[in-house]
Design a protein around this motif. Sequence first.
Motif: not given
Length: 356
Positions: A193-219
């Motif tokens: 319901f709310r993820g689309g609004d938040l994701a739309a605010r991220l720059t391409p660089a922020a998307v990449t950094l967020s994805a890498i950080a999420s995977v690193a934290v998850f591991c």
Amino acid sequence: MRGIAALAVALMHVSSSFVELPGRSVVDRTGLFTIQALSNGYGAVVAFFVISGFVLARSLDKNFDIARFVVARVFRLYPAAIVTVAIFVAVYYCSGFSLYPKASFEPLNVVANMLMLRVDIDLVMWSMKAEVAATPLIIFCVWLFRRHGTSAVVAMTLVLFGLAFVGQFSKSIGDDTNLALLFAFPVGILVHFRGGDLAARLTPAAVTLSAIASVAVFCGCSFFKPTGTWTLLVQCLSAATLVMLIAWRAGATTFAPLDVAVVRFYGKISYSFYLLHPLTLWGAGRLVVNSMAQFETVPVTLIVIAAFVLSVVAVTPLAWLSWKFVELPAMNRLQSARASRSELPLRVLPSDQRAN
């Protein structure tokens, strides 16, 4: 993402007894550490629940028909589970082999396992038992959002997270299932319901950094108590971030590996693969133990990787057959039945009956 999560669970089960060994070389010092980081199986189950909350919220948001939704869940979850239990039972009665010493193959217990009331025959089905129990919660949270908005679902999430600290709640439907993870479902619903609004605010660089950080934290969570409530929360938020980015920023080059054919293949068969992969665990474990004794100079890392690969190769054909001839026919039959009902001609009543 489901396929990768299912493989992570399998890697955890194959390697969990060996990743804490001292190792034999510099290869093991880095290799076993890497394997442990990549085998966050409990976190993968948390990710399954976030994905389920997201996907099922999309379904209900599109068509809030509770009866349709419940029937669809039955057709989605039970056929493959019933066949899996039947396979475990057949293996037991044909060879006397049972992977779990406390499993009971008495007829009534077999039926209870097929209905996911008990899960002692195939222990990984504890998460499916939790999914079944979460069905009313998912329906309620989607209704709650549509009626009262974001704050109501956030409040429900916080309540469930608080209850995760209470042992009586976590084991309320049996010691074989942990309900502490239930708060992951409304998190997934919020992503829809709310993820689309938040994701739309991220720059391409922020998307990449967020994805890498999420995977690193998850591991990184692999090195903490997997069932710790705060660890569950961190894993849930990491998984929710990835689901949000994959769903709403799918064009990012970071996620290109998810479009590789073999990844999509394991995504398709992930449910059957998850249910069936314990069939190979005993053989994989014996392979590691025997290989370590026979090849004393070979790094433990290479032996564990080889056992994992052979385990995956062994169970993949069976998982594909289950997907092809059990999962798909069940879902297709449900869709065909719906289509037939929608195409039925309306029965025209006589004028006097119409008036009544």
